[in-house]
Design an enzyme around this catalytic site. Structure first.
Site, PDB file in Angstrom:
ATOM      1  N   ASN A 150      -1.839   0.228   6.764  1.00 28.60           N
ATOM      2  CA  ASN A 150      -1.650  -1.376   7.688  1.00 28.60           C
ATOM      3  C   ASN A 150      -0.176  -2.352   5.742  1.00 28.60           C
ATOM      4  O   ASN A 150      -0.713  -3.409   5.970  1.00 28.60           O
ATOM      5  CB  ASN A 150      -2.688  -2.050   8.270  1.00 28.60           C
TER       6      ASN A 150
ATOM      7  N   GLU B 149      -9.256  -9.767  -7.964  1.00 27.26           N
ATOM      8  CA  GLU B 149      -8.764  -8.416  -7.976  1.00 27.26           C
ATOM      9  C   GLU B 149      -6.842  -9.167  -8.942  1.00 27.26           C
ATOM     10  O   GLU B 149      -7.039  -8.245  -9.661  1.00 27.26           O
ATOM     11  CB  GLU B 149      -7.778  -8.643  -6.714  1.00 27.26           C
TER      12      GLU B 149
ATOM     13  N   LYS C 233       0.784  -1.095   0.636  1.00 23.75           N
ATOM     14  CA  LYS C 233      -0.089   0.247   0.181  1.00 23.75           C
ATOM     15  C   LYS C 233       1.053   1.660  -0.331  1.00 23.75           C
ATOM     16  O   LYS C 233       1.904   1.247   0.402  1.00 23.75           O
ATOM     17  CB  LYS C 233      -1.104  -0.131   1.190  1.00 23.75           C
TER      18      LYS C 233
ATOM     19  N   TYR D 217     -12.206  -1.824  -3.253  1.00 20.13           N
ATOM     20  CA  TYR D 217     -13.341  -2.244  -2.403  1.00 20.13           C
ATOM     21  C   TYR D 217     -14.386  -2.485  -1.773  1.00 20.13           C
ATOM     22  O   TYR D 217     -14.474  -1.657  -1.177  1.00 20.13           O
ATOM     23  CB  TYR D 217     -12.124  -0.718  -1.326  1.00 20.13           C
TER      24      TYR D 217
ATOM     25  N   HIS E 281      -1.961  -5.711   1.020  1.00 27.03           N
ATOM     26  CA  HIS E 281      -3.205  -6.375   0.778  1.00 27.03           C
ATOM     27  C   HIS E 281      -2.614  -7.482   0.616  1.00 27.03           C
ATOM     28  O   HIS E 281      -2.141  -7.732  -0.478  1.00 27.03           O
ATOM     29  CB  HIS E 281      -4.096  -5.224  -0.110  1.00 27.03           C
TER      30      HIS E 281
HETATM   31  P1  RTP Z   1      -6.962  -5.801   2.763  1.00 28.76           P
HETATM   32  O1  RTP Z   1      -8.061  -6.127   2.155  1.00 28.76           O
HETATM   33  O2  RTP Z   1      -6.625  -4.435   3.341  1.00 28.76           O
HETATM   34  O3  RTP Z   1      -5.998  -6.798   2.937  1.00 28.76           O
HETATM   35  O4  RTP Z   1      -6.907  -6.094   4.907  1.00 28.76           O
HETATM   36  P2  RTP Z   1      -7.859  -7.230   5.206  1.00 28.76           P
HETATM   37  O5  RTP Z   1      -8.927  -7.745   4.725  1.00 28.76           O
HETATM   38  O6  RTP Z   1      -6.901  -7.390   6.356  1.00 28.76           O
HETATM   39  O7  RTP Z   1      -9.201  -6.144   5.869  1.00 28.76           O
HETATM   40  P3  RTP Z   1     -10.132  -5.583   5.702  1.00 28.76           P
HETATM   41  O8  RTP Z   1     -11.581  -6.014   6.221  1.00 28.76           O
HETATM   42  O9  RTP Z   1     -10.270  -6.728   4.368  1.00 28.76           O
HETATM   43  O10 RTP Z   1     -10.351  -3.784   5.545  1.00 28.76           O
HETATM   44  C1  RTP Z   1      -9.867  -3.410   4.569  1.00 28.76           C
HETATM   45  C2  RTP Z   1      -8.482  -1.933   4.930  1.00 28.76           C
HETATM   46  O11 RTP Z   1      -9.893  -1.983   5.390  1.00 28.76           O
HETATM   47  C3  RTP Z   1      -9.207  -0.935   6.340  1.00 28.76           C
HETATM   48  N1  RTP Z   1     -10.104  -0.948   8.213  1.00 28.76           N
HETATM   49  N2  RTP Z   1      -9.712  -0.001   8.251  1.00 28.76           N
HETATM   50  N3  RTP Z   1     -11.232   1.971  11.151  1.00 28.76           N
HETATM   51  C4  RTP Z   1     -11.666   0.382  10.316  1.00 28.76           C
HETATM   52  O12 RTP Z   1     -12.390   0.088  11.356  1.00 28.76           O
HETATM   53  C5  RTP Z   1     -10.861  -0.213   9.427  1.00 28.76           C
HETATM   54  N4  RTP Z   1     -10.994  -1.662   9.639  1.00 28.76           N
HETATM   55  C6  RTP Z   1     -10.347  -1.847   8.104  1.00 28.76           C
HETATM   56  C7  RTP Z   1      -7.964  -1.328   6.946  1.00 28.76           C
HETATM   57  O13 RTP Z   1      -6.223  -0.677   6.178  1.00 28.76           O
HETATM   58  C8  RTP Z   1      -8.119  -2.296   5.627  1.00 28.76           C
HETATM   59  O14 RTP Z   1      -6.882  -3.336   5.377  1.00 28.76           O
HETATM   60 MG    MG Z   2     -10.010  -7.460   2.753  1.00 27.10          MG
END
Ligand code: RTP
Ligand code: MG
Length: 148
Positions: A112, A126, A9, A49, A115
């Site tokens: 973080n 994706e 990212k 997203y 991705h």
């Molecule tokens: P990613 O899609 O980026 O790989 O991350 P992930 O699967 O671990 O998490 P996901 O639930 O898909 O969430 C996507 C991204 O959204 C941001 N996020 N912010 N402020 C919040 O509570 C919150 N929750 C999620 C994070 O940057 C996450 O990577």
């Molecule tokens: Mg995710």
């Protein structure tokens, strides 16, 4: 062979972590089959997203992922989708274990570092969203003869 979509990212690119992250997946034994530095458009970010459209952080998420270049990659290997998620660590770096990418390099959930696709369906979606078929290279490292 299984493939996944991984992306450094904008915070990871800004912090010079592309090499560190590529190194972890190479050292693990996975194979890089596609990679490019790119600027994500608003439209691509919203598609990528899309599952989070109704979440309160959606606006921030799109703003962040379009805020600077990302390094998009496709990696190949046995169980690469779930193993890459383990290597990335929990979404919230508060909970990601030391030794994982987020555990070692990130502090807040909104920034973080990396991705990774979360399922075989997401991986296909994706990869097709970010890469054209001709941008992926399949090869067998065992067939490379000039390193012996
Ligand atoms: P990613 O899609 O980026 O790989 O991350 P992930 O699967 O671990 O998490 P996901 O639930 O898909 O969430 C996507 C991204 O959204 C941001 N996020 N912010 N402020 C919040 O509570 C919150 N929750 C999620 C994070 O940057 C996450 O990577
Ligand atoms: Mg995710």
């Amino acid at each position: 062979m299984e493939k996944t979509f991984l992306m450094v990212k904008p915070d990871g690119v800004q912090r010079n972590l592309i090499g560190e992250i590529v190194n972890r997946f190479e050292s693990k034994g996975f194979t890089l089959v596609g990679g490019k530095l790119m600027q994500i458009s608003q439209e691509l970010a919203e598609q990528h997203y899309g599952e989070h459209k109704e979440r309160p952080f959606f606006g921030e998420l799109v703003e962040f992922i379009t805020s600077g270049p990302v390094f998009a990659m496709v990696w190949e290997g046995e169980n690469v989708i779930s193993t890459a998620r383990l290597m990335m660590g929990a979404t919230n770096p508060k909970e990601s274990a030391p030794g994982t990418i987020r555990g070692d390099f990130a502090v807040t959930v909104g920034k973080n570092i990396i991705h990774g696709s979360d399922s075989p369906e997401s991986a296909v979606r994706e990869i097709n969203l970010f890469f054209k078929e001709e941008e992926l290279v399949s090869y067998d490292k065992a067939m490379v003869s000039w390193i012996n």
